[in-house]
Design a protein around this motif. Structure first.
Motif, short mmCIF file in Angstrom:
data_model
loop_
_atom_site.label_atom_id
_atom_site.label_comp_id
_atom_site.label_asym_id
_atom_site.label_seq_id
_atom_site.Cartn_x
_atom_site.Cartn_y
_atom_site.Cartn_z
N ALA A 80 0.93 -1.39 -0.42
CA ALA A 80 0.36 -0.04 0.48
C ALA A 80 0.84 0.93 -0.11
O ALA A 80 0.53 2.10 -0.58
CB ALA A 80 -0.92 0.34 1.35
N ALA A 81 1.93 1.05 0.81
CA ALA A 81 2.88 2.27 0.62
C ALA A 81 3.63 2.09 -0.34
O ALA A 81 3.93 4.15 -0.81
CB ALA A 81 4.03 2.20 1.92
N ILE A 82 4.30 1.98 -0.63
CA ILE A 82 4.48 1.74 -2.53
C ILE A 82 3.76 1.82 -3.56
O ILE A 82 3.87 3.15 -4.13
CB ILE A 82 5.60 0.31 -2.68
CG1 ILE A 82 6.68 0.65 -1.81
CG2 ILE A 82 5.86 0.42 -4.27
CD1 ILE A 82 6.69 -1.02 -1.97
N ILE A 83 2.70 1.67 -3.51
CA ILE A 83 1.52 2.34 -4.78
C ILE A 83 1.08 3.70 -3.83
O ILE A 83 1.68 4.68 -5.38
CB ILE A 83 0.36 1.50 -4.48
CG1 ILE A 83 0.84 -0.21 -4.96
CG2 ILE A 83 -0.46 2.01 -5.58
CD1 ILE A 83 -0.19 -1.44 -4.84
N THR A 84 0.98 3.92 -3.32
CA THR A 84 0.42 5.65 -2.60
C THR A 84 2.08 6.49 -3.13
O THR A 84 1.59 7.14 -3.87
CB THR A 84 0.32 5.53 -0.53
OG1 THR A 84 -0.51 4.76 -0.62
CG2 THR A 84 0.10 6.85 -1.05
#
Lengths: 534, 188, 366
Positions: free
Chosen positions: C335-339
């Motif tokens: 999630a963090a990477i995509i954000t």
């Protein structure tokens, strides 16, 4: 450009004595020539050009490795440089140089008027610029050139290879065809064109080692061709020779490759053995010690080279019995190789030695090649190899057998026969300078690689921990020195071609052989009437 | 000139050697290597379906461990239903592997078995295995895939522990694979 | 000359170190002893042969008036120097065979670890323990690009080392998911190729707690030089603690998933995770290395609908180098990477993908 070539055009050889016509004029002389001396010259120049190209890639590698951290190139380009450096040096520099020497010297040594198959000779040379033009052009293609090491292990080179791999395969095919034709030519010349009285056991050792090399080439270059053909089929035609997914095996690739690759190593060294076996007696003024055992030792090395390939693969997971077999077989190679070294040392023993440039390169050849042999013996010991495998220790080892082995052998030959080729003596002072700078540079570059390898530095990495930094810097300095020195060689050769002290037919008082019975420079056509060999 | 055969005859013979060596590299070495692997268990390769029956050796037990690895790009979830079994040599046992295709496309896969230690591979027989055929899963489909095996009674005494690993490859994109063995046969 | 250099340097300090180290296991010590034995045999032969050659070069030269002898063969010495080296080789082969047989020992192990090579990281799975993780190089890009000072373990440090207990026979089952790698720790004298589709086996028994470092030794593509191996040997008690902690950590990770994340938190965590997992191919600035590794900066996927973006990160893209990260990374990291990717380097979608979204996406696939 002069476009008109009349095959019947009559020129005059420099010597003027020969009743045959001399070379045609202009550029087309070189394109269409079937003369073994012309073709030999072209091979030698081509190989030197490739030596400089492959060498400049080595300079890029050493510049990047000068310090830890990425400074000059990115890893993907670094990998292309290591791959191309290896391929160009092996297939473009060393092998063509030996074919060039064979073309020039074998007919002169055995009293033949030319090579047995002159037109094929021309074709096999001209395939090379095409092959290497293609290979080098891949560097400019989208996705870059080959980046999987000169050993191109699958699946890195198949499933994961760049788009340009197909061109790489085609280039390997072309060089393979060229080598095979060259080898057939050499073998046919040696077996069928010897002067009357030149029995096999009277042949100079350079001819002997080339005969054996020729057979090795004929036996293993097709296997390399098969290997890249299987790659091609895996990439484009849906086969699975090297892909586990379709029932194949990536390790099979390594077996096939090294079945070619190990004899290939001897292909790159045997002709140098032969040349050195001519040069050391000449400057020791004493016949070669143990001619017969030299011939048998060469044959033994060639034979053993077919049964040791898996020592390149000790870490792939070979069963214990296989591991032991390949370890013992590899160790056995030390015996015939040792015999050769002892024979050279005995040839020097109680001679009357002088140390002109060819002799310097030859003596350095014997000593440094032996050091490479020692590290080779250490690498043969399978349990110890688990620590050495794919580290800089291996890089040090094979550069010790190839640089002072193959390359010094070629330099020694070039200096030894330059007077015969050009009709002038080379500049002895500059020649010695070239030797000493190469000698120091080469040892400075490659000896510390043993140390970083033993300390744990893997090969083919663009960056390393600081504990390897000191010796890498020394290596790089040595490599720059070695690289720069080779421009001096270019200067020496050009100077020698353009002038210098005229060379007599036999410039070395201790030299033996038919090649010294023709004038210097060797006329365009020699031995049109076969000489009598007693 | 020395006696012996003519240059033309010599060159033709050398060319024959070239062709023979090429064929040796492409058509002989791979199947020969494959046969060597299966006989000696090099690389942990196992033979095709085993037909024999063995009597159980109650005097000793062997641990058989199961591994599942997805090759790069394989999106299925894939694994054994148990980490290991303890078996008697000679005894036929079953193990189930579960595969699930989470994507929205039908996919085909090939599982490649490998046994470690390699020298035990020749003593590990599969009478039935999902790796003998390709597996095709519809989007979202989940299947149980069986393997039935016998550890040979002649397994060397110092081997107490076997590992059977499968690597699952996505072969959806490739054409029906042509194994090199078949290719070699076609050429003969 | 080289041999002399070797001897001169052999007493010098660490960074000028010229030899292998004896290592930390019985096997590594016997390999080291074998190495030294063969080395000294070579030195002795070298001294004799080169000594004779140098003597000859000094004495048997024309400039000192030496007249050449004429001998050129002797069957006796030829036989002698064929047989003597053969005997020396046999002397070398005996200890070598013994060590090799020891290395091929198949006695029962107490711990089995599956090692899987990926481009360009290692995955360790503790069999039967339900513990598995990836081990990535943790040296920051800034050190590699010479923008900050290099640490002591430059390129030889990882985020998660393999942890093993001392005094225990640990068996390694080594394989690969893509190309051939090779797992090497010099101090353990273990080097084994990781071959896709096949399992190789090796083992070690470490005696002293400590951190042992190595590298991948088979060329495996672009970042071959950047996939170190770190093995941390702990006492049996410390190892048991570590194992328990690992299992707890996995549970805590699940909790993090359910936490309410803010955009800033995700961006901070995303940058860190991106650098570890993605920057090798897509580059720290998102510009990629086309055509093999496409740019993310301004890419249709990174600024398109979130679902497509999640799909490619979780499931990868078949037929390319883009791996399926769904199992490699936690929901939080994905999630963090995509954000991060949607809102860094001038990509400004402005939306936020939360760990819960990833979990929901994965559950929908099941």
């Amino acid at each position: 450009m002069s476009a008109v070539i009349d095959p019947g055009h009559v020129g005059h050889g420099h010597a003027g004595h020969d009743h045959h016509h001399g070379p045609a004029k202009g550029l087309m002389r070189w394109v269409l020539t079937t003369n073994h001396k012309d073709i030999g010259t072209m091979y030698l120049w081509f190989s030197f050009a490739m030596f400089l190209l492959g060498g400049s890639m080595a300079m890029v590698i050493r510049a990047e490795l000068f310090q830890p951290g990425l400074q000059i190139v990115q890893p993907e380009f670094f990998n292309q440089m290591t791959t191309m450096h290896g391929l160009i040096m092996v297939f473009g520099a060393v092998m063509p140089a030996f074919v060039g020497l064979a073309n020039w010297m074998i007919p002169l040594m055995i009293g033949a008027p030319d090579m047995a198959l002159p037109r094929m000779n021309n074709f096999s040379f001209w395939l090379l610029p095409a092959a290497f033009g293609l290979l080098v052009s891949t560097l400019f293609m989208e996705g870059g050139g080959p980046n999987f090491g000169w050993t191109f292990y699958a699946p890195l080179s198949t499933t994961y290879g760049p788009e340009s791999t197909t061109f790489f395969i085609f280039a390997v095919h072309l060089m393979g065809i060229s080598s095979i034709m060259g080898a057939i030519n050499v073998v046919a010349t040696i077996l069928n064109l010897r002067a009357p009285g030149m029995t096999l056991m009277k042949m100079p050792l350079f001819v002997w080692t080339w005969l054996i090399t020729g057979f090795l080439l004929i036996a293993v270059m097709p296997v390399l061709a098969g290997c890249v053909t299987m790659m091609l089929m895996d990439i484009h035609f849906g086969t699975s020779f090297f892909s586990a997914a379709g029932g194949g095996d990536p390790v099979l690739f390594q077996h096939v490759f090294w079945f070619f690759g190990h004899p290939e190593v001897y292909i790159m060294i045997l002709p140098a053995f032969g040349a050195v076996s001519a040069i050391i007696p000449a400057f020791a003024r004493k016949p070669l010690f143990g001619y017969t055992s030299m011939v048998y030792a060469t044959a033994a090395i060639a034979f053993l080279s077919f049964v040791v390939w898996a020592h390149h693969m000790f870490t792939v997971g070979i069963p214990l019995t296989g591991q032991l077999f390949f370890m013992y077989a590899t160790m056995l190679i030390a015996v015939p190789t040792g015999v050769k070294v002892f024979n050279w040392a005995s040839t020097m023993w109680r001679g009357s030695m002088t140390f002109e440039t060819p002799m310097l390169f030859s003596v350095a050849f014997v000593i440094l090649f032996t050091i490479g042999g020692f590290s080779g013996l250490m690498l043969a010991i399978a349990p110890a190899d688990f620590q050495y495998h794919d580290t800089y220790f291996v890089v040090a080892h094979f550069h010790y057998v190839l640089v002072p082995g193959a390359i010094f052998g070629i330099f020694a030959s070039a200096y030894y026969w330059l007077p015969k080729w050009t009709g002038h003596m080379y500049d002895e002072t500059l020649g010695k300078l070239h030797f000493w700078m190469s000698f120091v540079g080469m040892n400075l570059a490659f000896f510390p690689m043993h140390f970083v390898g033993l300390a744990g530095m893997p090969r083919r990495i663009p960056d390393y921990n600081m504990m390897f930094a000191n010796f890498n810097m020394v290596s790089s300095i040595g490599a720059f020195m070695f690289g720069a020195t080779q421009l001096l060689f270019l200067f020496i050769v050009i100077k020698c071609i353009r002038g210098g002290k005229p060379a007599p037919a036999k410039p070395w008082d201790g030299a033996e052989g038919l090649e010294w019975s023709v004038p210097s420079p060797a006329p365009y056509h020699t031995f049109s009437t076969p000489p009598e060999v007693k | 000139m020395s006696e012996g055969i003519s240059t033309r005859a010599l060159v033709s013979r050398l060319l024959v050697v070239v062709v023979v060596m090429f064929c040796f590299g492409v058509f002989v070495l791979p199947p020969f290597y494959d046969a060597m692997c299966r006989v000696f268990g090099i690389n942990g390769k196992t033979a095709d379906a085993y037909q024999g029956v063995q009597t159980q050796d109650d005097s000793r037990q062997v641990r058989v461990q199961f591994l599942a690895t997805n090759a790069a790009g394989m999106l299925w979830s894939f694994g054994p239903t148990a980490d290991e079994l303890t078996v008697h040599p000679g005894e036929a046992r079953d193990m189930l592997f579960i595969a699930h295709n989470p994507t929205d496309q039908p996919m085909s896969a090939q599982a490649v078995p490998s046994v470690s230690p390699a020298r035990a591979a020749a003593f590990f027989h599969k009478t039935e295995c999902f790796c003998f055929t390709q597996q095709v899963l519809q989007p979202g489909e989940r299947i149980e895939m069986p393997v039935r095996f016998i550890v040979d009674r002649d397994l060397p005494k110092d081997v107490h522990h076997l590992t059977l690993g499968y690597t699952l490859f996505d072969i959806t994109a490739s054409k029906p694979p042509v194994a090199h063995v078949t290719l070699a046969r076609a050429a003969q | 000359m080289g041999l002399l250099l070797w001897l001169v340097f052999s007493s010098a300090h660490a960074s000028w170190g010229v030899n292998m180290t004896p290592g930390a296991t019985e096997v590594s010590r016997s390999v080291f002893d074998l190495h030294m034995t063969i080395f000294w045999i070579c030195v002795v032969i070298g001294v004799i042969v080169f000594g004779a050659m140098f003597w000859s070069m000094l004495v048997h030269r024309r400039s000192v008036g030496q007249k050449p002898a004429h001998f050129h063969e002797s069957t006796t010495v030829e036989i002698l120097w064929t047989v003597v080296p053969l005997l020396i080789l046999i002397v070398m082969a005996i200890p070598a065979t013994k060590v090799l047989i020891d290395i091929y020992d198949t006695s029962e192990s107490e711990l089995d670890i599956q090692i899987t090579g990926y481009q360009w990281k290692w995955h360790y799975k503790y069999l039967g323990e339900d513990v598995e993780f990836f081990s990535n190089m943790s040296t920051p890009r800034s050190q590699i690009e010479n923008r900050s000072a290099k640490g002591e373990h430059y390129l030889l440090e990882v985020d998660e080392p393999m942890v093993v207990p001392v005094g225990t026979k640990v068996r390694f089952l080594i394989t690969s998911a893509d190309v051939i790698h090779s797992w090497w720790v010099p101090a353990l004298a273990v080097k084994k190729d990781a071959i896709p589709g096949f399992i190789n086996e090796s083992w070690t028994r470490i005696e002293e707690p400590g951190i042992y470092r190595g590298q991948c030794t088979e060329l495996c593509g672009k970042d071959h030089g950047f996939m170190p191996v770190v093995v941390e040997a702990k006492s049996k008690e410390d190892y048991a603690d570590w194992l328990a902690e690992r299992k707890q950590l996995a549970a805590a990770e699940k909790e993090l998933t359910s936490k309410e994340w803010t955009m800033d938190e995700l961006m901070v965590r995303g940058e860190k995770a991106y650098v570890t997992a993605c920057a090798a191919c897509h580059m720290p600035g998102g510009e990629g290395l086309p055509p093999m590794f496409p740019a993310l900066k301004g890419s249709a996927i990174a600024v398109g609908p979130a679902k497509g973006h999640i799909d490619i990160v979780v499931n990868g893209k078949p037929g390319t180098s883009m791996a399926a990260f769904g199992k490699q990374l936690s929901e939080v990291d994905i999630a963090a990477i995509i954000t991060y990717e949607r809102n860094a380097w001038g990509n400004a979608v402005g939306d936020m993908v939360t760990p819960k979204d990833i979990l929901a996406f994965k559950q929908a696939q099941e």
